[in-house]
Design an enzyme around this catalytic site. Structure first.
Site, PDB file in Angstrom:
ATOM      1  N   CYS A 173     -53.897  22.672  -7.313  1.00  0.00           N
ATOM      2  CA  CYS A 173     -53.029  22.422  -8.468  1.00  0.00           C
ATOM      3  C   CYS A 173     -51.567  22.280  -8.044  1.00  0.00           C
ATOM      4  O   CYS A 173     -50.885  23.279  -7.838  1.00  0.00           O
ATOM      5  CB  CYS A 173     -53.182  23.547  -9.490  1.00  0.00           C
ATOM      6  SG  CYS A 173     -52.157  23.312 -10.958  1.00  0.00           S
ATOM      7  N   CYS A 221     -49.069  23.814 -10.487  1.00  0.00           N
ATOM      8  CA  CYS A 221     -48.957  25.277 -10.411  1.00  0.00           C
ATOM      9  C   CYS A 221     -48.165  25.721  -9.189  1.00  0.00           C
ATOM     10  O   CYS A 221     -47.371  26.660  -9.265  1.00  0.00           O
ATOM     11  CB  CYS A 221     -50.352  25.905 -10.329  1.00  0.00           C
ATOM     12  SG  CYS A 221     -51.562  25.209 -11.457  1.00  0.00           S
ATOM     13  N   ASP A 222     -48.412  25.075  -8.054  1.00  0.00           N
ATOM     14  CA  ASP A 222     -47.953  25.636  -6.779  1.00  0.00           C
ATOM     15  C   ASP A 222     -46.929  24.801  -6.010  1.00  0.00           C
ATOM     16  O   ASP A 222     -46.423  25.251  -4.981  1.00  0.00           O
ATOM     17  CB  ASP A 222     -49.172  25.880  -5.868  1.00  0.00           C
ATOM     18  CG  ASP A 222     -50.163  26.856  -6.489  1.00  0.00           C
ATOM     19  OD1 ASP A 222     -49.716  27.770  -7.211  1.00  0.00           O
ATOM     20  OD2 ASP A 222     -51.372  26.705  -6.270  1.00  0.00           O
TER      21      ASP A 222
END
Length: 310
Positions: free
Chosen positions: A134, A137-138
């Site tokens: 992701c 997300c990261d």
């Protein structure tokens, strides 16, 4: 039949536990069947910085554990197990967990979608330590560093473009010389000066589990056989997700990739069966959107049961 439940929730990620919190507070005494990946995608995530209400961020497993405790506090029952089959063609619905059959008036499917991984032991050891599925997300954690994206479809192109906001450079690795991505997505990636592409190339190994961080990828060119180490700080998988819908094949409408088809956010083609989270969302796949649709599914269950005079 007096052992029929008001509602059963399949899945224990953000979506499932949110649905449980709402249905438990409505006194529907929900049963959550945790599934093969308790905690969902967040169980393999480290720091979550984009879930509202946590100024310093929160560890993914801690976030779902908090939701679980909240749901249990309001009277949710929890059952560890994997759904092996369902019968949604008759009321009450039948849910099989091995040899045990559970009967329920309504069903919330929150079984999620599992990221496709390369299947390397070193990759699995480094999930949450530089290996991610992701970018949204990261990506932020790798500001100013070189990163790598695996894949050749639209999702890989989208991840690569997104990562150029933070990363020093983005290398895309694809096993073929032709990309599956749409023309517009491919052209956008090719036009980005921060993105370089390596075709006919596969990842043989991810370094370095002993350091608990990604330092390089061992790559092999499929045409020449050449092996080399490619320095990078992160490896993002952009090779898609597999929706966990095997027990629902032939029971409700699925799309060509196996995701549950929904209308009006969470309604399926079967009355009394609702779907939420990543099992029906191939677009956003965020903890907060999964929680949101879990809430919607729970509210629809309440309305459905009320309309039936219960």
């Amino acid at each position: 039949m007096n052992n029929v439940r008001k509602t059963v929730i399949i899945g224990s990620g953000c979506s499932g536990w949110t649905a449980a919190i709402y249905t438990a507070r409505a006194n529907l005494k929900p049963l959550v069947i945790t599934g093969h990946e308790p905690g969902g995608q967040l169980s393999i995530t480290t720091l979550v910085e984009n879930f509202p209400g946590w100024p310093e961020g929160i560890q993914g497993p801690e976030l779902t554990e908090n939701m679980r405790k909240q749901a249990l506090h309001f009277g949710t029952e929890e059952m560890h197990g994997v759904v092996t089959a369902t019968n949604l063609h008759k009321q009450p619905f039948e849910i099989a967990i091995g040899k045990e059959i559970i009967y329920t008036e309504t069903l919330i499917i929150a079984s999620g979608a599992s990221a496709r991984w390369l299947g390397l032991p070193s990759e699995q050891a480094l999930i949450g330590h530089g290996v991610s599925s992701c970018a949204t997300c990261d990506g932020f954690f790798f500001s100013g560093k070189p990163v790598t994206v695996i894949g050749g479809g639209d999702s890989a192109m989208e991840e690569a473009n997104f990562l150029t906001r933070f990363a020093e450079s983005v290398t895309m690795i694809h096993r073929r010389d032709q990309f599956r991505a749409s023309k517009i997505m491919l052209e956008r990636a090719r036009a980005n000066p921060k993105i370089q592409m390596l075709t006919d190339t596969i990842v043989e190994d991810v370094l370095d589990p002993s350091k608990k961080e990604v330092t390089a990828l061992k790559l092999r060119n499929l045409k020449t056989g050449t092996l080399w180490e490619h320095p990078t700080s992160a490896m993002f998988l952009g090779i898609g997700h597999i929706p966990n819908t095997k027990p629902f094949v032939g029971q409700i409408d699925l799309d060509d990739d196996g995701y549950i088809k929904t209308h009006g956010n969470v309604f399926t083609n079967v009355e009394g069966v609702f779907a939420c989270g990543d099992v029906q969302d191939r677009r956003y796949r965020q903890a907060i959107t999964a929680a949101g649709t879990g809430c919607m599914a729970a509210l629809e269950v309440e309305k459905y049961l009320e309309a039936r005079g219960e």
